[in-house]
Write an enzyme that holds these catalytic residues in place. Structure first.
Site, PDB file in Angstrom:
ATOM      1  N   GLU A 194      28.515  42.826  33.734  1.00  0.00           N
ATOM      2  CA  GLU A 194      27.882  43.115  35.015  1.00  0.00           C
ATOM      3  C   GLU A 194      27.792  44.620  35.251  1.00  0.00           C
ATOM      4  O   GLU A 194      28.598  45.393  34.734  1.00  0.00           O
ATOM      5  CB  GLU A 194      28.690  42.511  36.164  1.00  0.00           C
ATOM      6  CG  GLU A 194      28.706  41.013  36.202  1.00  0.00           C
ATOM      7  CD  GLU A 194      29.579  40.496  37.329  1.00  0.00           C
ATOM      8  OE1 GLU A 194      30.003  41.306  38.187  1.00  0.00           O
ATOM      9  OE2 GLU A 194      29.850  39.288  37.348  1.00  0.00           O
TER      10      GLU A 194
ATOM     11  N   CYS B 185      33.944  41.783  41.798  1.00  0.00           N
ATOM     12  CA  CYS B 185      33.761  42.214  40.419  1.00  0.00           C
ATOM     13  C   CYS B 185      34.009  41.060  39.465  1.00  0.00           C
ATOM     14  O   CYS B 185      35.058  40.427  39.493  1.00  0.00           O
ATOM     15  CB  CYS B 185      34.722  43.368  40.113  1.00  0.00           C
ATOM     16  SG  CYS B 185      34.566  43.985  38.440  1.00  0.00           S
TER      17      CYS B 185
END
Length: 345
Positions: A89, A330
């Site tokens: 990501e 996250c």
């Protein structure tokens, strides 16, 4: 994969010298890669045809594949697929001072922080320098704007991938590379003390952030397993050494978890721990996920915590909340994609 994006300018200069080419070719290649942003060696028109052929035969210019993108006010979250099928990501946050990109440094993470979505999927491997570089290039291409700030605070522990991270910093800071100012780059660590000391000796000028998240060993042991290897006292001592050598301010990241580390007593203990340090505390409201038991602190609690630090002359801010409509935690976007399939990709 022998990606051309894995080479610093000095690496390329040495490489070209070894194959009998002039080292100034490295600067030309960097110009095509990072200024003109070409996508094939054939577009590098000021190189000799035999050199272009050699580059095509020996290097890759493969980019990241965008799997998914989520957007909200002032934030884009990207899920990228790497050349081997693994996924990472990156998160773009728009500030009044520019575009800040949070990049991943590993596929998964072994630090095991209890509140962190990334830790649910264990580390499979480190990212190479080119895989960090390509996150920036992909995002800049998507938004058609420059990324001005980079934060190594995505999936993974940067200091557990030290050499590749330092090479990445070299490439993006190079004036012929992406040319991101050294003071606009931040490395965050959960507290790998030997690497903090090694980083201190580098004297790079890169910003250092410590993911602290607790004022005592008892609390930190419960939420951050790394603390069993490197106690808070060890981290603080290494930070003091860093400040002394570099004369740079250190940021302490502190995610507030309801009824865990957000009490007035915790705030007062944090003041005692940090008093006198050239530091800055970034209080972070927790992004809840459906998979983890921790909850976001109440706003009144966050504000009280802030007030205690502020009144004690600790430099502190409450981080602006980004991405209420995206998978904000996250590792959450990657986790959703991989765990739904029943296996890690």
């Amino acid at each position: 994969m022998n990606s051309i994006y894995n080479y610093t300018k000095e690496d390329l200069e040495n490489y070209f010298k070894e194959i009998g080419e002039s080292k100034f070719r490295a600067g030309q290649v960097f110009d095509w890669l990072y200024i003109k942003r070409v996508e094939s060696f054939d577009e590098m028109t000021n190189l000799k045809k035999d050199l272009i052929k050699y580059l095509n035969q020996n290097f890759s210019m493969e980019r990241l594949k965008l799997v998914k993108k989520q957007s909200d006010v002032d934030v884009n979250k990207y899920l990228f697929e790497l050349y081997d099928g693994n996924k990472i990501e990156a998160v773009l946050m728009r500030h009044d001072y520019g575009n800040s990109l949070c990049v991943s440094s590993q596929v998964g993470c072994n630090m095991g922080c209890r509140f962190c979505e990334s830790g649910r999927l264990k580390k499979l491997r480190n990212l190479s320098a080119f895989e960090l570089v390509l996150q920036i290039l992909a995002v800049e291409e998507d938004i058609n704007e420059r990324v001005s700030h980079v934060v190594l605070m995505g999936i993974g522990e940067p200091f557990d991938n030290y050499d590749n991270v330092m090479k990445f910093i070299n490439i993006i800071n190079d004036p012929k590379g992406i040319n991101i100012g050294i003071r606009h780059i931040t490395v965050s660590t959960c507290g790998i003390v030997p690497k903090i000391r090694e980083f201190t000796k580098e004297k790079t000028g890169v910003n250092l952030a410590i993911s602290l998240h607790a004022p005592t060993n008892d609390i930190r042991n419960k939420i951050m397993p790394i603390n069993k290897a490197y106690k808070i006292e060890d981290i603080i001592n290494s930070v003091k050494e860093y400040i002394k050598v570099t004369n740079r301010r250190v940021t302490f990241e502190y995610i507030l978890l309801k009824d865990v580390n957000d009490t007035e007593e915790c705030a007062k203990k944090l003041v005692s721990l940090l008093k006198g340090l050239n530091c800055y505390v970034n209080l972070i409201p927790y992004n809840e996920t459906s998979h983890i038991e921790y909850k976001t602190s109440l706003k009144v609690t966050i504000n009280k915590f802030y007030d205690i630090l502020k009144e004690s002359n600790i430099n502190v801010t409450i981080r602006r909340e980004f991405g209420s409509k995206v998978s904000a935690a996250c590792g959450q976007l990657r986790s959703e994609q991989t765990l739904l399939k029943g296996k890690i990709k």
